[in-house]
Design a protein around this motif. Sequence first.
Motif, short mmCIF file in Angstrom:
data_model
loop_
_atom_site.label_atom_id
_atom_site.label_comp_id
_atom_site.label_asym_id
_atom_site.label_seq_id
_atom_site.Cartn_x
_atom_site.Cartn_y
_atom_site.Cartn_z
N LYS A 322 0.83 -1.21 0.00
CA LYS A 322 0.00 0.00 0.00
C LYS A 322 0.87 1.26 0.00
O LYS A 322 1.77 1.40 0.83
N THR A 323 0.56 2.14 -0.94
CA THR A 323 1.26 3.41 -1.06
C THR A 323 0.23 4.52 -1.01
O THR A 323 -0.74 4.52 -1.78
N THR A 324 0.43 5.47 -0.10
CA THR A 324 -0.52 6.56 0.09
C THR A 324 0.15 7.88 -0.24
O THR A 324 1.07 8.30 0.46
N PRO A 325 -0.31 8.57 -1.30
CA PRO A 325 0.26 9.88 -1.63
C PRO A 325 -0.32 10.96 -0.71
O PRO A 325 -1.30 10.71 0.01
N PRO A 326 0.26 12.16 -0.73
CA PRO A 326 -0.29 13.24 0.09
C PRO A 326 -1.76 13.51 -0.21
O PRO A 326 -2.54 13.83 0.68
N SER A 327 -2.15 13.36 -1.48
CA SER A 327 -3.55 13.53 -1.89
C SER A 327 -3.82 12.54 -3.01
O SER A 327 -3.00 12.41 -3.93
N PRO A 328 -4.96 11.84 -2.98
CA PRO A 328 -5.25 10.87 -4.05
C PRO A 328 -5.24 11.50 -5.44
O PRO A 328 -4.88 10.84 -6.42
N SER A 329 -5.64 12.76 -5.55
CA SER A 329 -5.69 13.42 -6.85
C SER A 329 -4.55 14.41 -7.04
O SER A 329 -4.57 15.19 -7.99
N GLY A 330 -3.56 14.37 -6.16
CA GLY A 330 -2.45 15.30 -6.26
C GLY A 330 -1.37 14.84 -7.22
O GLY A 330 -1.43 13.75 -7.80
N SER A 331 -0.35 15.68 -7.36
CA SER A 331 0.71 15.41 -8.33
C SER A 331 1.71 14.38 -7.85
O SER A 331 2.24 13.61 -8.65
N LEU A 332 2.01 14.38 -6.55
CA LEU A 332 3.00 13.43 -6.02
C LEU A 332 2.37 12.06 -5.89
O LEU A 332 1.39 11.88 -5.16
#
Length: 724
Positions: A322-332
């Motif tokens: 599982k990988t969680t970005p700062p925001s699901p729709s963000g750039s990172l």
Amino acid sequence: MRKRVTSALLVLAVAAGLVGSPAVTSAANPQLTVDLSQNTGALLYGATGFLYGLGNDGIPKDNMLAPLKPQYASQKPPGGLQHPNGDVFEVQDQYFRNGGKEIQVIMQDIYKEWPYENLGMNDYLAKVDTMVRALNANPNRDKYVYVPFNEPDWIWYNNSTKLQQLFNDWKTVYQKIRSIVPNAKIAGIGFSYYDANVYDQFLTFAKNNDCLPDVTTWHELQNSFFTDWDTHYNHYRSVESRLGISPRPISINEYGRFSGDIPVPGNLVQFVSKFENSKVYGSLAYWTTAGALNDLATENNKATGGWWLYKWYGDLSGNTVKTTPPSPSGSLQGVAALNATDRQARILFGGSLNASDVFATDVVVKGFGTASYFGSTVHAVVMGIDNTNLNPSSGPYVLQEGDYNVVNGQITVPVSNMKALSAYQMIITPNRDLSPSGTAGRYEAEYAAYTGTAFVSSSSNTGYSGTSFLEGFGGGGNSASGQFVVTAPTDGYYDLSLRYSAGPLAGAPANRTIRMTVGGTTLKDLTLGGTANWDSWATSTTKVFLEAGINRIGFTTYTADNSDAVNLDYLEVAAATDTVVAYEAEAAGNTLTGTAKVESKTAASGGKYVSWIGNGAANALQFNGIQAPSAGRYRIVVTYANGELGDGATNYNSNIVDRYADVSVNGGGSQKVYFRNTLGWSNFRTTVIDVNLNAGANTIKFSNGSIGFAPDIDRIQVAAYLGN
């Protein structure tokens, strides 16, 4: 596919900066979190697909395709007129021999015009009948996926009043295909974007009319992908669930915007991350020229920065976590995999809103409590790959590496000065590193690909370089192999130095042996002197002529006993010199027949070259007096030009033609060699072919017995495959 989509550039980035241990993080940094305890399934490698990424057999070279773990290729049907190359029958042998799984056949590419000329359903059904019967007669019939419609939302069915007609025609074509091939795998409906209302209606119709696609397709070519991918995916799956339809494989059979995404590593890592985390397939969009893996390859055997991102992707092993970005729709964004056997975790990541952004992020890795084999301290190396557009890349580089204490089951690795157009890889291993990972020209075995019984060692041996080494070789017929992918800046000789250990072992001779391969072909069997023990290391150096760009160097067991029981530490590559003899095409001693003639051009070596070869077997160029000191395998560097444009759809794609030549030695049988288009008749490039020569004088003939011409030939250079 071939529709212009303009958009603002959206990119991603990760940065350099030396990391200490323990690290201090900044509250202002965005966080990418990886949880090693949350297994999200087997790796799909789904994003590694290409639309017209293959032009002809050998365009691009196998070196460019094999390391990427290709899944889907999307190509034109046999006899298709949409482009002059990319015929499924022309490319399939190369694709499948390099591990490709299936080929989607874009059936409407049987037509020449773009948008496709609409000659009525009866005309199309007749063409469908011919295509399907031809494909079904081929030995690879079970590896084809039929794609009846491509972007129907604006081609043939370009307004809402025609939606029901599209559904009816889908059913008609579907039934036609199944009437010929009852178990055919059919994909659709192939909109140029995800339209929630249409896909709801389509699945409802398809279920009620017994014509559900085996694979569901649409395209992601707009800005909306970056913010709305999860919405698209989740809506689609919810419709399947509501209608009681078993989940279909999803293939985004074109992705990437017209400008800014391809071949930019910093943007492509976002697609790779989202597709792999969603377990869907995807094929890079065809915006420029065919046969270049959608601009991951350049000059046929050289890698752009984007290629290395996909090579890293192919290097992931084990299961995704599982990988969680700062925001699901963000750039990172990021994707991660854990290989418990190798005791390695690998993370691909990056992303920023603007192309000029320079920023930092904290990579938080937790879940070490369920992966106790990492120990209380781990080593992390961060590698970067920069954007080179369509220019060759020199390859990845080490940004930073350091040791990190595991506290409460997690570590935090701050990465600063991140560049927006670059992508990054982090490799986490137990803290047993003995030297830095960034030595120039050195390729560590523990980061290489391997097969068979080979594995990354976790033993207590010492004296190795980097973080570990490969073992598991020997034991008789186990075909263990370590495969290194290296970059050669130019055609020429290189010293390949293999560092290994070969300690005492019951049933093994003092000296060992291992088979060396280049590009998947056996080069020689190396004799490796024994070492005093398994903590002692030795080096064996072989001089090899490599082709400019990507080369695959392998070391494989092949004996029936422990004669090949060794451990591999690294491969080091350094430029070397040896004899290379050049022969000009225009030399008086050569034989020119038929239309072949000498012409002048400043860009050619010596100002002259030979053109008008081929278009009939009588029109040929034969090099005479090619000297070989001994019989054996030689590498021939051919300098050529090919600027031919062919017939096809009138649109922004360059309809290049990759000319071929029949190359024969000493009057024997010929090999068919394709020469990638050089995008201009004054652009002379090189390609390398392998031939067997006799001791003494030889002849090498270039011809083409078909209705097409061979490329213009400037000169050849002859080098022994193995140097002295």
